[in-house]
Design a protein around this motif. Structure first.
Motif, PDB file in Angstrom:
ATOM      1  N   ALA A   9       0.843  -1.201   0.000  1.00 36.50           N
ATOM      2  CA  ALA A   9       0.000   0.000   0.000  1.00 36.50           C
ATOM      3  C   ALA A   9       0.873   1.244   0.000  1.00 36.50           C
ATOM      4  CB  ALA A   9      -0.897  -0.019   1.230  1.00 36.50           C
ATOM      5  N   PRO A  10       0.492   2.286  -0.734  1.00 40.81           N
ATOM      6  CA  PRO A  10       1.255   3.528  -0.675  1.00 40.81           C
ATOM      7  C   PRO A  10       1.172   4.097   0.744  1.00 40.81           C
ATOM      8  CG  PRO A  10      -0.573   3.692  -2.252  1.00 40.81           C
ATOM      9  CD  PRO A  10      -0.677   2.364  -1.601  1.00 40.81           C
ATOM     10  N   VAL A  11       2.211   4.797   1.158  1.00 37.75           N
ATOM     11  CA  VAL A  11       2.222   5.263   2.557  1.00 37.75           C
ATOM     12  C   VAL A  11       1.435   6.561   2.711  1.00 37.75           C
ATOM     13  CG1 VAL A  11       4.326   4.161   3.421  1.00 37.75           C
ATOM     14  CG2 VAL A  11       4.482   6.299   2.095  1.00 37.75           C
ATOM     15  N   TRP A  12       0.906   6.718   3.902  1.00 38.69           N
ATOM     16  CA  TRP A  12       0.192   7.940   4.281  1.00 38.69           C
ATOM     17  C   TRP A  12       1.185   9.097   4.281  1.00 38.69           C
ATOM     18  CZ3 TRP A  12      -4.885   8.854   5.287  1.00 38.69           C
ATOM     19  CH2 TRP A  12      -5.198  10.075   5.902  1.00 38.69           C
ATOM     20  N   ARG A  13       0.824  10.239   3.749  1.00 34.66           N
ATOM     21  CA  ARG A  13       1.738  11.390   3.827  1.00 34.66           C
ATOM     22  C   ARG A  13       1.030  12.558   4.527  1.00 34.66           C
ATOM     23  NH1 ARG A  13      -0.031  15.167   0.363  1.00 34.66           N
ATOM     24  NH2 ARG A  13      -1.096  14.475  -1.533  1.00 34.66           N
ATOM     25  N   ASP A  14       1.835  13.448   5.114  1.00 31.86           N
ATOM     26  CA  ASP A  14       1.249  14.615   5.789  1.00 31.86           C
ATOM     27  C   ASP A  14       0.478  15.446   4.771  1.00 31.86           C
ATOM     28  OD1 ASP A  14       2.282  13.917   8.158  1.00 31.86           O
ATOM     29  OD2 ASP A  14       4.025  15.249   8.065  1.00 31.86           O
ATOM     30  N   GLY A  15      -0.640  15.962   5.179  1.00 30.97           N
ATOM     31  CA  GLY A  15      -1.403  16.858   4.305  1.00 30.97           C
ATOM     32  C   GLY A  15      -2.440  16.146   3.454  1.00 30.97           C
ATOM     33  N   LEU A  16      -2.418  14.796   3.484  1.00 28.23           N
ATOM     34  CA  LEU A  16      -3.352  14.019   2.650  1.00 28.23           C
ATOM     35  C   LEU A  16      -4.806  14.350   2.987  1.00 28.23           C
ATOM     36  CD1 LEU A  16      -2.904  12.009   0.424  1.00 28.23           C
ATOM     37  CD2 LEU A  16      -2.857  10.168   2.091  1.00 28.23           C
ATOM     38  N   TRP A  36     -11.053   5.973   5.707  1.00 29.66           N
ATOM     39  CA  TRP A  36     -10.238   6.862   4.852  1.00 29.66           C
ATOM     40  C   TRP A  36      -8.744   6.548   4.883  1.00 29.66           C
ATOM     41  CZ3 TRP A  36     -12.143   8.566   0.782  1.00 29.66           C
ATOM     42  CH2 TRP A  36     -13.452   9.003   0.711  1.00 29.66           C
ATOM     43  N   PRO A  37      -8.171   6.186   6.062  1.00 32.56           N
ATOM     44  CA  PRO A  37      -6.731   5.842   6.038  1.00 32.56           C
ATOM     45  C   PRO A  37      -6.417   4.685   5.079  1.00 32.56           C
ATOM     46  CG  PRO A  37      -7.478   6.161   8.280  1.00 32.56           C
ATOM     47  CD  PRO A  37      -8.718   6.196   7.421  1.00 32.56           C
ATOM     48  N   LEU A  38      -7.438   3.836   4.797  1.00 38.32           N
ATOM     49  CA  LEU A  38      -7.220   2.742   3.829  1.00 38.32           C
ATOM     50  C   LEU A  38      -7.290   3.270   2.395  1.00 38.32           C
ATOM     51  CD1 LEU A  38      -9.565  -0.079   5.202  1.00 38.32           C
ATOM     52  CD2 LEU A  38      -7.070   0.013   5.321  1.00 38.32           C
ATOM     53  N   HIS A  39      -8.274   4.123   2.128  1.00 36.83           N
ATOM     54  CA  HIS A  39      -8.525   4.550   0.748  1.00 36.83           C
ATOM     55  C   HIS A  39      -7.642   5.698   0.265  1.00 36.83           C
ATOM     56  CE1 HIS A  39     -11.873   1.913   0.724  1.00 36.83           C
ATOM     57  NE2 HIS A  39     -12.732   2.692   1.343  1.00 36.83           N
ATOM     58  N   LEU A  40      -7.446   6.709   1.135  1.00 41.57           N
ATOM     59  CA  LEU A  40      -6.816   7.947   0.642  1.00 41.57           C
ATOM     60  C   LEU A  40      -5.424   7.762   0.035  1.00 41.57           C
ATOM     61  CD1 LEU A  40      -7.770  11.007   2.875  1.00 41.57           C
ATOM     62  CD2 LEU A  40      -8.550  10.402   0.589  1.00 41.57           C
ATOM     63  N   PRO A  41      -4.531   6.950   0.645  1.00 38.94           N
ATOM     64  CA  PRO A  41      -3.211   6.792   0.013  1.00 38.94           C
ATOM     65  C   PRO A  41      -3.323   6.218  -1.404  1.00 38.94           C
ATOM     66  CG  PRO A  41      -3.156   5.989   2.267  1.00 38.94           C
ATOM     67  CD  PRO A  41      -4.603   6.248   1.946  1.00 38.94           C
ATOM     68  N   TRP A  42      -4.255   5.282  -1.609  1.00 39.01           N
ATOM     69  CA  TRP A  42      -4.445   4.713  -2.951  1.00 39.01           C
ATOM     70  C   TRP A  42      -5.016   5.760  -3.904  1.00 39.01           C
ATOM     71  CZ3 TRP A  42      -2.002   0.566  -4.218  1.00 39.01           C
ATOM     72  CH2 TRP A  42      -1.827  -0.484  -3.326  1.00 39.01           C
ATOM     73  N   ILE A  43      -6.029   6.484  -3.418  1.00 42.86           N
ATOM     74  CA  ILE A  43      -6.665   7.501  -4.276  1.00 42.86           C
ATOM     75  C   ILE A  43      -5.620   8.524  -4.715  1.00 42.86           C
ATOM     76  CG2 ILE A  43      -8.309   9.453  -4.213  1.00 42.86           C
ATOM     77  CD1 ILE A  43     -10.171   7.648  -2.538  1.00 42.86           C
ATOM     78  N   ASP A  44      -4.802   8.949  -3.759  1.00 41.40           N
ATOM     79  CA  ASP A  44      -3.776   9.954  -4.064  1.00 41.40           C
ATOM     80  C   ASP A  44      -2.745   9.389  -5.048  1.00 41.40           C
ATOM     81  OD1 ASP A  44      -2.570  12.514  -3.542  1.00 41.40           O
ATOM     82  OD2 ASP A  44      -0.980  11.411  -2.514  1.00 41.40           O
ATOM     83  N   ALA A  45      -2.300   8.155  -4.795  1.00 44.25           N
ATOM     84  CA  ALA A  45      -1.293   7.540  -5.684  1.00 44.25           C
ATOM     85  C   ALA A  45      -1.864   7.365  -7.099  1.00 44.25           C
ATOM     86  CB  ALA A  45      -0.853   6.185  -5.112  1.00 44.25           C
ATOM     87  N   ILE A  46      -3.122   6.964  -7.185  1.00 41.97           N
ATOM     88  CA  ILE A  46      -3.753   6.775  -8.508  1.00 41.97           C
ATOM     89  C   ILE A  46      -3.880   8.112  -9.232  1.00 41.97           C
ATOM     90  CG2 ILE A  46      -5.949   6.185  -9.643  1.00 41.97           C
ATOM     91  CD1 ILE A  46      -6.239   3.959  -7.449  1.00 41.97           C
ATOM     92  N   ASN A  47      -4.331   9.134  -8.509  1.00 44.67           N
ATOM     93  CA  ASN A  47      -4.522  10.430  -9.172  1.00 44.67           C
ATOM     94  C   ASN A  47      -3.196  11.009  -9.674  1.00 44.67           C
ATOM     95  OD1 ASN A  47      -7.327  10.511  -9.080  1.00 44.67           O
ATOM     96  ND2 ASN A  47      -7.353  11.330  -6.999  1.00 44.67           N
TER      97      ASN A  47
END
Ligand code: 13P
Ligand code: SF4
Length: 341
Positions: A9-16, A36-47
């Motif tokens: 999984a992509p890692v969580w980053r500050d400001g996400l 959201w901690p599960l989805h947001l890193p993926w959503i951000d990496a995909i975008n």
């Protein structure tokens, strides 16, 4: 197991959280904050990867909310996605839906790369009929034109005179200019079309495994217990459609809600549809069934990321099949194109 399941999984980053505050607020009634901690890193990496690749992500109405609202550039019913693929400027399309939808996109955009995140995302209607079956039907009904539902393989489309979706089936059938038409493979959609036209239809026995399970009793219960309007997809059995206030494609359902603004509605269709519409109509109360399409559910955020990263799984269709299937799809678009997707 999907080959993307083992992807780290992509890692969580500050400001996400701040970057996606608008999305998380909009989806608050659907996606609990714990998810959201599960989805947001993926959503951000995909975008980010999507922008790097210059890709367009298209998602069907039945995709889960984190995909539909989080990463899709284009959303819609089968007709909308087919039109969007035909009109698309991007060189790379990621189709979040089932296999026949990705095939239609590739057929209509033959020089583009079309990826589907999971090759196993099938459809019970598409697998209910083969190209040989269509040839046998033609032999039994010489001279009778064939209209096939978009929920078919490229090989079946290639044997057809025209394709239709649930949004334009009556129009396409009538445009054939014949007294009889072979309509396949969805028996229930066919019966619904037959009730609205004088054209006589020869039907096949295909059914959608999700919609065929709804009953008239469930529909009546939703109306009586919740005082809800009933909106149904035409893949439901006729006795269910007979109870409905409106029958239409997944995009037509949203348009109906826009016009009618009911206080309560029961959507007799795949259940992600209600999730996705709830965000658009916060004043309406949705009674949603729990019928998920197992094929649509194969598309996941990690799968989309892997598709973009590794350019997989690219749809390839033999040229002779693609050319004949394109002619049938273009005949549909010439008749039943929607003005706005
Ligand atoms: P729509 O064309 O209405 O989006 O339907 C496609 C589908 O597969 C419904 O089950
Ligand atoms: Fe096919 Fe039914 Fe799934 Fe639609 S909901 S993709 S018709 S199996």
């Amino acid at each position: 197991m999907n080959d993307s399941d083992s992807l780290p999984a992509p890692v969580w980053r500050d400001g996400l959280e701040d970057d996606y505050a608008e999305l998380t607020t909009r989806l608050e009634p659907l996606v609990p904050c714990l998810e959201w901690p599960l989805h947001l890193p993926w959503i951000d990496a995909i975008n980010r990867l999507k922008r790097q690749r210059g890709a367009v992500i298209m998602a069907h109405s039945y995709q889960s909310p984190e995909i539909f609202h989080g990463v899709a550039d284009v959303t819609g019913d089968s007709l909308g996605l087919a039109q969007a693929a035909a009109d698309c400027d991007a060189e790379l399309i990621v189709l979040c839906g089932v296999h026949f939808m990705a095939e239609s996109a590739k057929i209509l955009a033959p020089h583009k790369t079309v990826l589907i995140p999971d090759l196993e995302a099938g459809c019970s209607l598409a697998s209910s009929i083969t190209a040989d079956d269509v040839r046998a039907l033609r032999a039994r009904h010489p001279g009778v034109p064939v209209v096939s539902y978009a929920n078919t393989s490229a090989a079946v489309k290639a044997e057809s005179d025209a394709i239709c979706t649930s949004a334009n089936a009556v129009q396409v059938v009538e445009a054939m200019g014949a007294g009889r038409v072979i309509f396949l493979p969805d028996e229930f959609l066919g019966r619904h079309v037959a009730s609205q036209t004088r054209v006589q239809l020869v039907l096949w026995h295909g059914h959608c495994e999700v919609h065929e399970t709804f009953t008239a009793q469930q529909a009546r219960h939703a109306r009586e217990r919740f005082d809800a309007k009933l909106v149904a997809h035409p893949e439901c059995p006729p006795e269910v459609l007979a109870e409905a206030d409106f029958v239409g494609s997944t995009t037509a359902m949203g348009n109906w809600l826009e016009r009618e603004q009911p206080a309560r509605v029961a959507l007799i269709t795949e259940c992600s549809m209600a999730d996705n519409l709830r965000v658009r109509f916060p004043a309406t109360q949705f009674i949603k069934p729990c019928n998920l399409c197992p094929h649509m559910q194969r598309i996941t955020l990690p799968g989309i990321y892997a598709a973009l990263r590794d350019f997989k799984h690219a749809i390839e269709i033999p040229a002779d099949i693609a050319d004949r299937a394109r002619a049938a799809l273009q005949r549909m678009l010439a008749v039943g194109r929607r003005e706005t997707v």
